[in-house]
Scaffold this motif. Structure first.
Motif, short mmCIF file in Angstrom:
data_model
loop_
_atom_site.label_atom_id
_atom_site.label_comp_id
_atom_site.label_asym_id
_atom_site.label_seq_id
_atom_site.Cartn_x
_atom_site.Cartn_y
_atom_site.Cartn_z
N THR A 32 0.83 -1.21 0.00
CA THR A 32 0.00 0.00 0.00
C THR A 32 0.86 1.25 0.00
OG1 THR A 32 -1.76 -1.16 1.19
CG2 THR A 32 -1.80 1.24 1.24
N LEU A 33 1.82 1.31 0.91
CA LEU A 33 2.65 2.52 1.02
C LEU A 33 3.46 2.78 -0.23
CD1 LEU A 33 3.86 2.21 4.72
CD2 LEU A 33 2.11 3.73 3.81
N GLU A 34 4.04 1.72 -0.81
CA GLU A 34 4.84 1.89 -2.03
C GLU A 34 3.96 2.34 -3.20
OE1 GLU A 34 8.22 1.77 -2.36
OE2 GLU A 34 8.06 1.74 -0.18
N THR A 35 2.72 1.86 -3.25
CA THR A 35 1.81 2.27 -4.31
C THR A 35 1.37 3.71 -4.11
OG1 THR A 35 1.04 -0.03 -4.50
CG2 THR A 35 -0.31 1.67 -5.54
N TYR A 36 1.08 4.08 -2.87
CA TYR A 36 0.67 5.46 -2.57
C TYR A 36 1.77 6.46 -2.94
CZ TYR A 36 -3.52 4.18 0.16
OH TYR A 36 -4.76 3.72 0.55
N LYS A 37 3.01 6.06 -2.79
CA LYS A 37 4.12 6.97 -3.09
C LYS A 37 4.09 7.46 -4.54
CE LYS A 37 7.58 5.26 0.21
NZ LYS A 37 8.88 4.52 0.33
N LEU A 38 3.52 6.65 -5.42
CA LEU A 38 3.50 6.98 -6.84
C LEU A 38 2.28 7.82 -7.23
CD1 LEU A 38 4.52 3.46 -8.22
CD2 LEU A 38 6.00 5.43 -7.79
N ALA A 39 1.37 8.03 -6.29
CA ALA A 39 0.13 8.75 -6.58
C ALA A 39 0.43 10.23 -6.83
CB ALA A 39 -0.85 8.59 -5.43
N ARG A 40 0.01 10.74 -7.99
CA ARG A 40 0.25 12.13 -8.36
C ARG A 40 -0.94 13.03 -8.11
NH1 ARG A 40 1.42 12.28 -14.30
NH2 ARG A 40 -0.17 10.65 -14.37
N GLY A 41 -2.09 12.45 -7.80
CA GLY A 41 -3.31 13.22 -7.67
C GLY A 41 -3.37 14.08 -6.42
N LYS A 42 -4.23 15.08 -6.48
CA LYS A 42 -4.51 15.91 -5.32
C LYS A 42 -5.23 15.10 -4.25
CE LYS A 42 -6.94 20.24 -4.12
NZ LYS A 42 -7.77 21.35 -4.65
N TYR A 43 -6.03 14.14 -4.71
CA TYR A 43 -6.79 13.28 -3.81
C TYR A 43 -6.49 11.82 -4.11
CZ TYR A 43 -9.55 17.61 -3.52
OH TYR A 43 -9.95 18.92 -3.37
N ILE A 44 -6.63 10.98 -3.07
CA ILE A 44 -6.46 9.53 -3.21
C ILE A 44 -7.78 8.85 -2.85
CG2 ILE A 44 -5.37 7.49 -2.19
CD1 ILE A 44 -2.79 9.04 -1.98
N ALA A 45 -8.24 7.98 -3.73
CA ALA A 45 -9.43 7.15 -3.47
C ALA A 45 -8.99 5.70 -3.62
CB ALA A 45 -10.55 7.48 -4.45
N SER A 46 -8.73 5.06 -2.51
CA SER A 46 -8.15 3.72 -2.53
C SER A 46 -9.21 2.63 -2.58
CB SER A 46 -7.27 3.52 -1.30
OG SER A 46 -6.49 2.34 -1.41
N MET A 47 -8.78 1.44 -2.94
CA MET A 47 -9.69 0.30 -3.01
C MET A 47 -8.90 -0.99 -2.85
SD MET A 47 -12.02 -1.14 -6.16
CE MET A 47 -12.29 0.49 -6.84
N ASP A 48 -9.48 -1.96 -2.15
CA ASP A 48 -8.91 -3.30 -2.11
C ASP A 48 -9.30 -4.04 -3.38
OD1 ASP A 48 -7.71 -2.98 0.38
OD2 ASP A 48 -9.50 -3.60 1.46
N GLY A 49 -8.46 -4.96 -3.79
CA GLY A 49 -8.65 -5.62 -5.08
C GLY A 49 -9.85 -6.53 -5.19
N ASP A 50 -10.51 -6.83 -4.07
CA ASP A 50 -11.72 -7.66 -4.14
C ASP A 50 -12.98 -6.83 -3.91
OD1 ASP A 50 -11.18 -7.20 -1.48
OD2 ASP A 50 -11.69 -9.21 -0.82
N ASP A 51 -12.84 -5.50 -3.84
CA ASP A 51 -14.00 -4.62 -3.72
C ASP A 51 -14.29 -3.98 -5.07
OD1 ASP A 51 -14.06 -5.24 -1.04
OD2 ASP A 51 -13.00 -3.43 -0.41
#
Length: 326
Positions: A81-100
């Motif tokens: 999660t943390l490594e993926t978030y580091k690449l986020a360029r957006g002003k906002y983050i809307a996360s999701m688990d892969g089975d949702d």
């Protein structure tokens, strides 16, 4: 991608080949007035999940960014999660688990609009439908009485507080510039992350059901965790870290919460048959929770006083009745 996306959508997955396609499709179906990106963080899946991700990335190269780790990162998906978030360029983050998956094509537009209008809010979430793998009846995460505005105090309780499904949350990126050391040891990323975010702003609720949260009654989120010493000690460490982070402002409440986990630890699979392991745990529970005298006596008798002394005490206590009977 020609411009910086306004919203980044990290999809965090591991061995979810049967669900990852539906998750990605539900994001691609979003209707927005702005650009968004999808970062699919895969924790070295071995069931074909990675191949599905690559197929979608090839089809939508301007939107989907695969984050494919060369090994499993561990920590119950936290590092993925943390490594993926580091690449986020957006002003906002809307996360999701892969089975949702999301059920409204207007989800991120409505949430981004809310955060645009309310600069003093760091989190926006909505209702979500919980569905169970075993076919149990579905239910909503939030009741009709869910307040429109919450704040840091509402995330702190003597019991664990949870009212935001991962797939329902959007939060401001870059509010947390550095995670504290204790955060990396926690097996739950969402609870402490929301607390850290709430230190900087309020939490808004949209009373619409716009996502599905799949849950497994036999999985790690249910009762087995509360019989496992590893899980319970991890929660003790997490809430102790949160207490320090908040400058002990909620010390009395959080001590009772931490004490609750010590109480469960006494009945855990690894502790319940070991007197010597239970003694310090029982004393920690009594010190933190300060239960009523009747419960304190029971804890002392069952977990602190050595069994030979308890047997001797019982024999002495029963002696007058035996003598009377003879």
């Amino acid at each position: 991608m020609t411009e910086t996306p306004k919203v980044s959508v990290p999809i965090i997955t591991y061995n979810q080949v049967n669900y990852i396609g539906e998750a990605i499709e539900s994001v691609l179906a979003q209707k927005t007035s702005f650009q968004f990106e999808i970062l699919v963080g895969d924790d070295f899946s071995t069931d074909g999940t990675r191949e599905v991700i690559l197929q979608y990335a090839e089809k939508y190269p301007d939107i989907i960014i695969p984050v494919l780790h060369p090994r499993n990162m561990g920590k119950n998906g936290l590092l993925n999660t943390l490594e993926t978030y580091k690449l986020a360029r957006g002003k906002y983050i809307a996360s999701m688990d892969g089975d949702d998956y999301w059920t409204s094509p207007d989800k991120i537009q409505k949430q981004a609009d809310f955060l645009d209008r309310h600069e003093d809010f760091t989190i926006c979430y909505h209702n979500a439908l919980i569905t169970y793998h075993d076919g149990s009846p579905s239910e909503l995460v939030n009741p009709e009485t869910q307040p429109a505005v919450s704040q840091l105090e509402d995330l702190i309780g003597e019991d664990e507080v949870w009212f935001m499904a991962t797939s329902s949350v959007m939060f401001r990126n870059h509010v947390i510039t550095q995670y504290p050391g204790w955060f990396y040891e926690s097996s739950s990323g969402d609870i402490p992350r929301y607390i850290l975010l709430a230190m900087h702003g309020r939490i808004g609720y949209l009373p619409e059901t716009m996502s599905v949260y799949r849950k497994n009654r036999n999985g790690s989120s249910f009762a087995d965790n509360y019989r496992d010493a590893g899980f319970l000690t991890n929660r003790i460490g997490m809430y102790s870290g949160i207490n320090r982070e908040l400058g002990y402002r909620f010390d009395k409440i959080l001590k009772k919460n931490i004490g609750r986990y010590y109480r469960m630890l006494l009945e855990s699979n690894q502790y319940r048959d070991s007197y010597y392991r239970r003694v310090p745990v029982a004393l920690s529970y009594l010190r933190l929770s300060r239960p009523p005298w009747a419960e304190t006596k029971e804890i002392l008798k069952e977990h602190v006083i050595p069994p030979p002394l308890m047997r001797l005490y019982s024999a002495i206590a029963l002696l007058p009745y035996r003598l009377k009977g003879s």
